[in-house]
Structures are given as structure tokens and as C-alpha cells.
Design a protein around this motif. Structure first.
Motif, PDB file in Angstrom:
ATOM      1  N   PRO A 447      -6.757 -13.649 -22.430  1.00 54.76           N
ATOM      2  CA  PRO A 447      -8.101 -13.426 -22.993  1.00 54.76           C
ATOM      3  C   PRO A 447      -8.486 -14.483 -24.034  1.00 54.76           C
ATOM      4  O   PRO A 447      -9.639 -14.898 -24.108  1.00 54.76           O
ATOM      5  N   VAL A 448      -7.510 -14.917 -24.840  1.00 57.50           N
ATOM      6  CA  VAL A 448      -7.782 -15.941 -25.847  1.00 57.50           C
ATOM      7  C   VAL A 448      -8.192 -17.244 -25.169  1.00 57.50           C
ATOM      8  O   VAL A 448      -9.149 -17.921 -25.586  1.00 57.50           O
ATOM      9  N   PHE A 449      -7.486 -17.600 -24.089  1.00 62.05           N
ATOM     10  CA  PHE A 449      -7.799 -18.822 -23.345  1.00 62.05           C
ATOM     11  C   PHE A 449      -9.216 -18.755 -22.773  1.00 62.05           C
ATOM     12  O   PHE A 449      -9.997 -19.702 -22.897  1.00 62.05           O
ATOM     13  N   LEU A 453     -12.429 -21.160 -23.621  1.00 70.23           N
ATOM     14  CA  LEU A 453     -13.070 -21.936 -22.565  1.00 70.23           C
ATOM     15  C   LEU A 453     -14.582 -21.694 -22.563  1.00 70.23           C
ATOM     16  O   LEU A 453     -15.371 -22.636 -22.398  1.00 70.23           O
ATOM     17  N   LEU A 454     -14.992 -20.445 -22.747  1.00 69.66           N
ATOM     18  CA  LEU A 454     -16.426 -20.138 -22.808  1.00 69.66           C
ATOM     19  C   LEU A 454     -17.093 -20.835 -23.992  1.00 69.66           C
ATOM     20  O   LEU A 454     -18.226 -21.310 -23.901  1.00 69.66           O
ATOM     21  N   ALA A 508     -14.171 -22.780 -31.109  1.00 73.21           N
ATOM     22  CA  ALA A 508     -13.365 -23.082 -29.922  1.00 73.21           C
ATOM     23  C   ALA A 508     -12.011 -23.631 -30.343  1.00 73.21           C
ATOM     24  O   ALA A 508     -10.980 -23.326 -29.751  1.00 73.21           O
ATOM     25  N   VAL A 509     -12.002 -24.455 -31.383  1.00 74.58           N
ATOM     26  CA  VAL A 509     -10.777 -24.981 -31.974  1.00 74.58           C
ATOM     27  C   VAL A 509     -10.989 -25.023 -33.474  1.00 74.58           C
ATOM     28  O   VAL A 509     -11.969 -25.606 -33.941  1.00 74.58           O
TER      29      VAL A 509
END
Length: 531
Positions: A447-449, A453-454, A508-509
Motif C-alpha cells: 500500500p505504501v508503494f 506511485l500515485l 512522494a519522497v
């Protein structure tokens, strides 16, 4: 080193090489345009370029690293060096014989490769000689690929990532010299293709020196098909095919385009731009992933392997999606501002831009394939990725040929069909690779990935809006900023700033996570002066 640090080393050095390569391509476009000599040049480099990308840029090295690393872990450095020596001796002998055979047969092969110029003997003869001069580069890349695998297994990424710069330096030199020493276009073409082989000798020599500096002795001997060689080839050759599906597709497209004057030059110019994120990000992450995934699978650390793959895909898409968006939204802006000069006209730029746009939406798939094949290689499974790659190539041949000739009969540029088929086949390959990994529970998107990505997609969409506005006002921006070259730099810089700000704003990061990924892993081998 951490995944991010390894990737940064690879991408930074590759960026320098690609900048010089772009300068070389600008000089080529200005000298030859999209005429017969440019078509002859792209034909001469077709096979050497494919082998360079298969070998020097990672596909073969990704497959060889688990073989070499496994022998090293089980039997020690000396046994691993023997394995590498035996594999190099055998492959070099086979490839050298293949090169000589192609050189001898090239006068009969060239009319099929460059059928648009069958009625122009001077062009055909120049193309034959140029290809013969460039062909020994294949043998040099055989040596370079194995030596790169040895260095990467030892945690040394800088030299293998840095030596390709000599291809661009060597081929750029005769193009610049032609402005000082008067020479015809065919003469300049022959100088450039001879420089390709010279660069291969330099690259192989430097990598050999690097391996010696690492304390590993690789010796050439009489080629023998020993058990170690059989095992290495059984994994590495299918691995090269699996990891190099896009390169094979590129060659297939160029061969289909041989009947259309200028089409091969269009493909070459578009190829150089959409390959940039692949070379900078996909190859770098792919090479950095293999050693980490190999350790994870050897120690049964499946959770660590899944997290490594999550991180790799997130990092790849964070850098790739903005590049793909730029190539899709403003391809003409980029090409006309940077390449149009001399013999390369605005009409040439427009045709290349249309083709580049169709490659652009396949760019994320090209990079994802580089990230999704290492989990197979790390488990010494190269056969299934090879079968998936073959399926993708067959798709390109069938659909690409149908679209190329069908669109041509309708009065539409058939090269567009080749680009569409190449992008579609890349996504098919990614679907097969990713589907297999998820079905076997080797990797499942967390889910974190998915959330990250979204957020990357949202940041890319914001940047796309800015670039679209800039594309509409291209001519106005060029006048206001005094030059189209300045305009494209300003627009790309503004797009990067907007994207970077959105990445941080959308979380996102985070800055803390970026610092953590750049920290050296515990127990990592410190780099020597070589790196």
C-alpha cells in the motif's frame, strides 16, 4: 553502498556520457541531416549499438553477476576468476568469428539492410565499408561486459559506468576535425565508424586495468566449453536476450524501416532521446538491484527482496515519468531547439517529434522491464524472461510490419507504426514479468508503494500542464529569451522545479527518507581510489 548511492554513481557518470553523446548526435545531424549518409551511419552502428546496450549497459552484466557472485561465494575469489576467464575466452572467440563472418558477407547483406538505396552504388559501398569498420566493436563489448560484471560484483560501479564516455569522445573527434580538415561526407562517415572500434579497444583496456586493480586476475586462454562456461552461458545468454528486448525491438524496427529513405535516421534521432532515461535510470537501477537481490534470495530474506524491489520501482518511476511526460508533451520543442541546424531542417524535426511522441508513452515500460528482470536473474532464472522478451519481439515484428506498410499505403508516415508497436510490446513484456512475480509471491505492491506511485503521477501531471503551456508559446518564448536553445533550457528547468516541489509537497519522497537511502549500508565495502 545503498541502492540510491549505487544508482547515483551509475546515473551521474552515465549522464556525462549521454551529454557528450547528445553533442555527437547534434554534430551528426548538422553534418548529414536525415539523408543517405545518416542512414548509412545508423546502419553501420545498428549491430554494434545493440551489442553495446546488451553488454556494456547492463543486460548481459545483470545475468552474469549472479553466476560469478555465486561461484565467488561458494568457492572463493580464485575460482570465480577462473570462471570469468573461461567464459571470456570462449565468448570472445565466438563473437570474433561472428564479426569476421559478418564483415566478409556484408556486401551481400547490406542491400537487404538498406534496401532504399539499392540503386545507389556509392551509398551502398560507403555503408558496407562503414559497417565493416565498426563491427570489431562487438568483440570489445564482449570483454567489457564480463569485466563490468566482475567489477559490479566487487561493489565497484564507477569505472564500468564511466568508460562508455570514450565512445562519444572518439566519435565526436572526427566530426569536429572535419570542420578543420576538408573532407567529403563519405570520408567523415568512415572516420567516425573507425573511431567506434577505437573506443571499444580503449573501454576494454580500462576495464581490464580496473579488474587488475581490484586484485583479480583474468586471463585469456584457448577457448574451451567447460562446465563453468556452460553454466554461465546457459544463464547469461538468455539473460542478455531477456534484458535486451527493447534493444532487439529497436533493431527490428530499423530493419523494417530500411526500405524508406530517411526513416532509419528518424528512428535513430528519436531513439537517442527516449533511450536517455533508460540509460540513466533503468540500467543504473537494474545493475544496482542485482547484487542486493542476490544477497536477499541467498539468505532467504524475502521481505528484504520485496522492499528492495518496491524501492527500485519507486525510484525508477520518480525519475522516469517526468522525462516521459516531457518527451510526450513537447517533443518538437525539444528537437527543434537542440538539433535543428545545418542539414537538419525544421521539417526533419517535425517528423522526428511525431515519432518520438509514440515512443514516449512506452518509456516507463522500457525502464520497468530493467527493474523487473533482476529478481529473475538473482534467482538464476533467465529462461522465462527470455521467453517473454521473444514474445515481445514477435509482437513488434508482426504488428510493427503491419502498421508500417499499412500506414505507408494510406499516405501516413509508417515509422509512426513502428514506434507504436515498440511501445505496446514493452508494456506487454512488463505485464508478463510483473504478473509472474506477483503470481509467485516474489513481489506484491505494498500500500505504501502504491500511494507513493500515485503521488509521483500527480506531480508529473502538474509538470505536464506547465510544459503544455510552454509548448503552445514556443515561438514567443524563443523570441523573448533571444534563442530557442535558451528557451528549451529555461522550460525544462522550470518543469524540473515544479516537479521537484510537487514531489516534496505531495510527500512522494520526504527529505528524511532521501537522506536515509543515501546512507551507506552497514558493512558495505568502502570504495577505493578507483571509484
Amino acid at each position: 553502498m545503498s541502492l540510491a548511492r549505487n544508482t547515483l554513481v551509475q546515473a551521474s557518470l552515465t549522464l556525462g556520457s549521454r551529454i557528450l553523446g547528445f553533442a555527437r548526435d547534434m554534430a551528426l545531424a548538422a553534418r548529414f541531416g536525415q539523408g543517405p549518409m545518416m542512414d548509412a551511419f545508423t546502419t553501420a552502428l545498428m549491430l554494434p549499438n545493440m551489442f553495446r546496450r546488451l553488454f556494456a549497459e547492463g543486460a548481459f552484466a545483470q545475468a552474469f553477476v549472479p553466476v560469478y557472485g555465486g561461484v565467488r561465494a561458494r568457492e572463493g575469489d580464485e575460482a570465480a576468476a577462473v570462471t570469468a576467464s573461461e567464459a571470456m575466452s570462449f565468448m570472445l572467440a565466438v563473437v570474433a568469428a561472428f564479426c569476421i563472418l559478418l564483415q566478409v558477407l556484408m556486401p551481400w547483406i547490406m542491400p537487404w539492410l538498406l534496401s532504399a538505396y539499392r540503386d545507389q552504388p556509392a551509398v551502398m559501398q560507403t555503408a558496407v565499408t562503414a559497417t565493416q569498420l565498426a563491427m570489431p566493436y562487438l568483440a570489445c563489448m564482449t570483454v567489457a561486459s564480463l569485466l563490468s560484471g566482475v567489477l559490479n560484483t566487487g561493489g565497484r560501479f564507477a569505472l564500468s559506468a564511466g568508460v562508455p564516455v570514450f565512445l562519444n569522445l572518439c566519435t565526436l573527434a572526427p566530426l569536429l576535425a572535419a570542420y578543420v580538415v576538408p573532407a567529403s561526407q563519405p570520408q567523415v562517415l568512415l572516420w567516425v565508424t573507425a573511431a567506434v572500434t577505437l573506443s571499444g579497444v580503449i573501454q576494454a583496456g580500462l576495464l581490464w586495468w580496473g579488474v587488475q586493480r581490484l586484485g583479480i586476475t583474468i586471463r585469456l586462454s584457448w577457448p574451451r566449453l567447460t562446465p563453468n562456461v556452460k553454466r554461465a552461458l546457459a544463464l547469461a545468454v538468455p539473460g542478455a536476450m531477456a534484458g535486451g528486448a527493447m534493444q532487439v525491438n529497436s533493431v527490428v524496427s530499423q530493419m523494417l524501416a530500411g526500405s524508406d529513405e530517411g526513416a532509419r535516421s528518424v528512428l535513430y534521432n528519436a531513439d537517442r532521446l527516449y533511450q536517455l532515461p533508460l540509460g540513466l535510470i533503468g540500467v543504473a537501477i537494474g545493475l544496482a538491484l542485482v547484487p542486493r537481490l542476490t544477497r536477499a534470495f541467498v539468505t532467504d530474506d524475502h521481505e528484504g527482496g520485496r522492499k528492495t524491489l518496491d524501492d527500485g520501482i519507486t525510484l525508477a518511476m520518480a525519475f522516469t515519468l517526468p522525462a516521459a511526460v516531457a518527451l510526450f508533451v513537447i517533443p518538437y520543442f525539444v528537437i527543434d531547439a537542440t538539433v535543428t541546424r545545418g542539414a537538419f531542417t525544421s521539417e526533419d524535426a517535425a517528423r522526428t517529434a511525431d515519432v518520438l511522441r509514440q515512443f514516449a508513452w512506452g518509456v516507463p515500460a522500457f525502464v520497468l522491464a530493467k527493474v523487473l528482470t533482476p529478481p529473475f536473474f538473482a534467482r538464476e532464472d533467465t529462461r522465462r524472461p527470455m521467453f517473454y522478451a521473444i514474445a515481445a519481439v514477435i509482437f513488434t515484428i508482426v504488428v510493427g510490419a503491419g502498421l508500417f506498410f499499412g500506414l505507408s499505403r494510406l499516405g501516413v508516415d509508417g515509422v509512426l507504426g513502428l514506434a507504436v508497436a515498440t511501445s505496446l510490446s514493452a508494456w506487454i513484456n512488463v505485464g508478463l514479468l510483473g504478473g509472474t512475480l506477483m503470481r509467485e509471491n516474489v513481489w506484491r505492491p505494498s500500500p505504501v508503494f502504491l500511494s507513493r506511485l500515485l503521488r509521483v503521477l500527480a506531480a508529473s501531471a502538474m509538470m505536464a500542464g506547465l510544459l503544455a503551456l510552454a509548448g503552445i508559446g514556443y515561438e514567443t518564448l524563443s523570441r523573448v529569451l533571444l534563442a530557442k536553445e535558451i528557451a528549451v533550457l529555461v522550460v525544462c528547468g522550470a518543469g524540473a522545479l515544479v516537479y521537484g516541489a510537487c514531489i516534496v509537497l505531495f510527500r512522494a519522497v520526504s527529505v528524511a527518507e532521501l537522506k536515509a537511502t543515501l546512507k551507506r549500508e552497514p558493512g558495505a565495502v568502502a570504495p577505493t581510489g578507483l571509484d
